[in-house]
Write a protein that holds these residues in place. Structure first.
Motif, short mmCIF file in Angstrom:
data_model
loop_
_atom_site.label_atom_id
_atom_site.label_comp_id
_atom_site.label_asym_id
_atom_site.label_seq_id
_atom_site.Cartn_x
_atom_site.Cartn_y
_atom_site.Cartn_z
N GLN A 188 0.85 -1.18 0.00
CA GLN A 188 0.00 0.00 0.00
C GLN A 188 0.90 1.24 0.00
OE1 GLN A 188 -3.09 -0.10 3.03
NE2 GLN A 188 -2.73 -2.29 3.33
N ALA A 189 0.40 2.31 -0.60
CA ALA A 189 1.19 3.54 -0.65
C ALA A 189 0.28 4.73 -0.90
CB ALA A 189 2.27 3.47 -1.74
N THR A 190 0.58 5.85 -0.27
CA THR A 190 -0.11 7.10 -0.56
C THR A 190 0.52 7.71 -1.81
OG1 THR A 190 1.41 8.38 0.80
CG2 THR A 190 -0.58 7.54 1.88
N PRO A 191 -0.15 8.63 -2.49
CA PRO A 191 0.47 9.30 -3.64
C PRO A 191 1.68 10.11 -3.18
CG PRO A 191 -1.91 9.68 -3.59
CD PRO A 191 -1.56 9.07 -2.29
N TRP A 192 2.65 10.30 -4.07
CA TRP A 192 3.79 11.15 -3.77
C TRP A 192 3.31 12.60 -3.61
CZ3 TRP A 192 8.49 9.42 -2.50
CH2 TRP A 192 8.86 8.13 -2.90
N THR A 193 3.85 13.29 -2.63
CA THR A 193 3.52 14.71 -2.46
C THR A 193 4.13 15.51 -3.61
OG1 THR A 193 5.50 15.11 -1.12
CG2 THR A 193 3.47 14.50 0.05
N PRO A 194 3.60 16.71 -3.92
CA PRO A 194 4.22 17.53 -4.96
C PRO A 194 5.67 17.84 -4.62
CG PRO A 194 2.08 18.41 -4.33
CD PRO A 194 2.41 17.35 -3.34
N CYS A 195 6.50 18.04 -5.63
CA CYS A 195 7.91 18.36 -5.41
C CYS A 195 8.02 19.66 -4.61
CB CYS A 195 8.62 18.50 -6.76
SG CYS A 195 10.44 18.54 -6.61
N ILE A 203 12.42 17.70 -2.95
CA ILE A 203 12.13 16.43 -2.30
C ILE A 203 10.62 16.21 -2.28
CG2 ILE A 203 12.24 15.16 -0.10
CD1 ILE A 203 14.83 16.60 0.51
N SER A 204 10.18 14.99 -2.54
CA SER A 204 8.78 14.61 -2.35
C SER A 204 8.77 13.35 -1.49
CB SER A 204 8.08 14.37 -3.70
OG SER A 204 8.67 13.28 -4.39
N SER A 205 7.63 13.08 -0.86
CA SER A 205 7.56 11.95 0.06
C SER A 205 6.22 11.23 -0.05
CB SER A 205 7.77 12.42 1.51
OG SER A 205 6.77 13.35 1.87
N ARG A 206 6.16 10.05 0.52
CA ARG A 206 4.93 9.27 0.59
C ARG A 206 5.04 8.32 1.77
NH1 ARG A 206 5.17 4.54 -4.14
NH2 ARG A 206 7.09 3.53 -3.39
N VAL A 207 3.94 7.66 2.12
CA VAL A 207 3.94 6.63 3.16
C VAL A 207 3.63 5.31 2.49
CG1 VAL A 207 2.84 5.82 5.27
CG2 VAL A 207 3.20 8.26 4.93
N THR A 208 4.47 4.30 2.73
CA THR A 208 4.29 3.01 2.07
C THR A 208 4.79 1.89 2.98
OG1 THR A 208 4.84 1.68 0.11
CG2 THR A 208 6.53 3.18 0.94
N ASN A 209 4.29 0.68 2.76
CA ASN A 209 4.77 -0.49 3.50
C ASN A 209 5.58 -1.42 2.60
OD1 ASN A 209 2.71 -1.46 1.89
ND2 ASN A 209 1.80 -2.76 3.45
N GLU A 210 6.07 -0.87 1.50
CA GLU A 210 6.88 -1.68 0.58
C GLU A 210 8.32 -1.78 1.11
OE1 GLU A 210 7.74 -2.14 -4.25
OE2 GLU A 210 6.61 -0.42 -3.47
N ASN A 211 8.49 -2.62 2.14
CA ASN A 211 9.80 -2.87 2.73
C ASN A 211 9.82 -4.28 3.29
OD1 ASN A 211 8.66 -2.59 5.56
ND2 ASN A 211 8.37 -0.49 4.80
N ARG A 212 10.95 -4.72 3.79
CA ARG A 212 11.09 -6.11 4.24
C ARG A 212 10.15 -6.47 5.38
NH1 ARG A 212 17.70 -7.00 4.32
NH2 ARG A 212 18.04 -6.82 2.07
N LYS A 213 9.88 -5.52 6.27
CA LYS A 213 9.01 -5.78 7.42
C LYS A 213 7.55 -5.48 7.14
CE LYS A 213 12.51 -5.13 11.01
NZ LYS A 213 12.84 -4.41 12.27
N CYS A 223 13.36 15.01 -6.59
CA CYS A 223 12.58 15.31 -7.79
C CYS A 223 13.19 16.54 -8.46
CB CYS A 223 11.10 15.55 -7.44
SG CYS A 223 10.83 16.60 -5.99
N PHE A 224 13.16 16.55 -9.77
CA PHE A 224 13.79 17.62 -10.55
C PHE A 224 12.83 17.93 -11.71
CE2 PHE A 224 18.27 18.96 -12.22
CZ PHE A 224 17.85 20.28 -12.20
N ILE A 225 11.95 18.91 -11.50
CA ILE A 225 10.91 19.20 -12.49
C ILE A 225 11.44 20.06 -13.63
CG2 ILE A 225 8.56 20.07 -12.81
CD1 ILE A 225 8.80 17.76 -10.84
N CYS A 281 3.02 22.66 -16.62
CA CYS A 281 3.29 21.26 -16.95
C CYS A 281 3.82 20.53 -15.72
CB CYS A 281 4.28 21.15 -18.10
SG CYS A 281 3.71 21.97 -19.61
N ILE A 282 3.22 19.38 -15.40
CA ILE A 282 3.63 18.59 -14.24
C ILE A 282 3.91 17.15 -14.68
CG2 ILE A 282 2.29 20.01 -12.63
CD1 ILE A 282 0.19 17.77 -12.61
N PRO A 283 4.70 16.39 -13.90
CA PRO A 283 4.99 15.00 -14.27
C PRO A 283 3.72 14.16 -14.36
CG PRO A 283 6.50 15.76 -12.57
CD PRO A 283 5.44 16.82 -12.71
#
Length: 330
Positions: A188-195, A203-213, A223-225, A281-283
């Motif tokens: 599961q993951a939240t969307p990336w925050t805007p740059c 820098i952009s961030s998100r919350v995710t459980n995509e890790n070993r634990k 991020c480099f727009i 224009c955005i990614p």
């Protein structure tokens, strides 16, 4: 041992008097119904280890049973109740503050960066709750006045499905379905925050459980727009008959600079372009790569970087670092 009994009218002795603390915990436990706490207030087990209660908030009185909200970094300060130390006041532990859109907030400070949300800074993390409860929009279903129950409505299968399908968008960690199962972990993951920056490396961030634990963690990436080069942006050629050029690249590959360090390799990145009208224009699509930086006399470090593959031009332009840009009023 108990202090000796005093005769009527006898003044208490300052040296021999020992204050007996009031017992606030009683066993066996007898608990009232579990309360419903106001949004933003934690439901916790009391200090006696018995009953579920709404945790006390900053400035409220507390004791051994009525504990302060542990999820907000609060503790019970008994310093003003000397020498009894029975009743205290909930206060924040000394910790680091928070930064949002260039504004610094103290630990425990409440602020409202957006008309819809009230936020709280806790040890470098920001938590927000709605200022008001949004009303549900009018039902798209057809009302049938001839029904036995007045105002009863009928929804077709498609309409009912549409109403149910939009409920998950209100979830804090709204994500595109279906979810992916990786090594027994439902990712599961939240969307990336805007740059955080419109030009240069941000820098952009998100919350995710995509890790070993398979634990929910905050993940950051670079991020480099667009480059902060006015001449480069002016040199972008918009196709004839168009008002936007969604993407562009610099003529040569270059090393990236971040915090006084540079990448070991040169990269020819794709940037989001410009428009002759008021659109931005955005990614739109991107992938993730890992880049290594070397610092003069300080070793090296690695960062994940958003590699833009396509951009889209739109009229809704959000400020960099705006954590509320994806929210919509219901």
């Amino acid at each position: 041992s108990h202090s000796p009994l005093k005769k009527p009218g006898e003044k208490p002795s300052g040296t021999s008097e020992v204050h007996q603390r009031k017992e606030v915990c009683h066993w066996p436990c007898r608990c009232p119904p579990v309360p419903t706490c106001t949004p933003g207030i934690s439901l916790v087990k009391d200090g006696c280890g018995c009953c579920k209660v709404c945790a006390k908030q900053a400035g409220e009185t507390c004791n051994e049973a009525d504990i302060c909200d542990p999820h907000k970094g609060l503790y019970c300060n008994y310093s003003e109740d000397e020498p009894r130390y029975e009743t205290g006041v909930c206060a924040y532990l000394v910790a680091v503050g928070c930064e949002l859109s260039g504004v610094y907030y103290l630990n425990g400070q409440t602020f409202q960066p957006n008309p819809l949300y009230k936020c709280l800074c806790i040890s470098g993390a920001i938590g927000c709750t709605p200022v008001f409860t949004p009303r549900l929009a009018a039902s798209p279903c057809v009302r049938l006045p001839g029904r036995k129950k007045p105002g009863q409505s009928i929804c077709g299968p498609g309409q009912q499905k549409q109403l149910q399908s939009t409920n998950y968008r209100l979830m804090p960690a709204y994500r595109s379905l279906p979810l992916v199962l990786k090594q027994k972990c439902l990712v599961q993951a939240t969307p990336w925050t805007p740059c955080s920056r419109t030009c240069g490396i941000g820098i952009s961030s998100r919350v995710t459980n995509e890790n070993r634990k398979c634990e929910m963690r905050k993940e950051k990436r670079l991020c480099f727009i667009q480059p902060c080069l006015t001449n480069a942006l002016k040199a972008i050629k918009i196709p004839k008959g168009k008002t936007c050029q969604p993407t562009f690249q610099l003529p040569t590959a270059e090393k990236l600079l971040f915090s006084g360090c540079s990448t070991t390799q040169s990269y020819k990145l794709t940037f989001c372009g410009v428009c002759s009208d008021k659109r931005c224009c955005i990614p739109n699509k991107s992938k993730m790569i890992t880049v290594q930086f070397e610092c003069p006399n300080e070793g090296s470090f690695k960062w994940k970087l958003m590699w833009i593959t396509s951009c889209v031009c739109q009229r809704i332009c959000s400020a960099p670092g705006d954590i509320f840009s994806e929210l919509k009023v219901l």
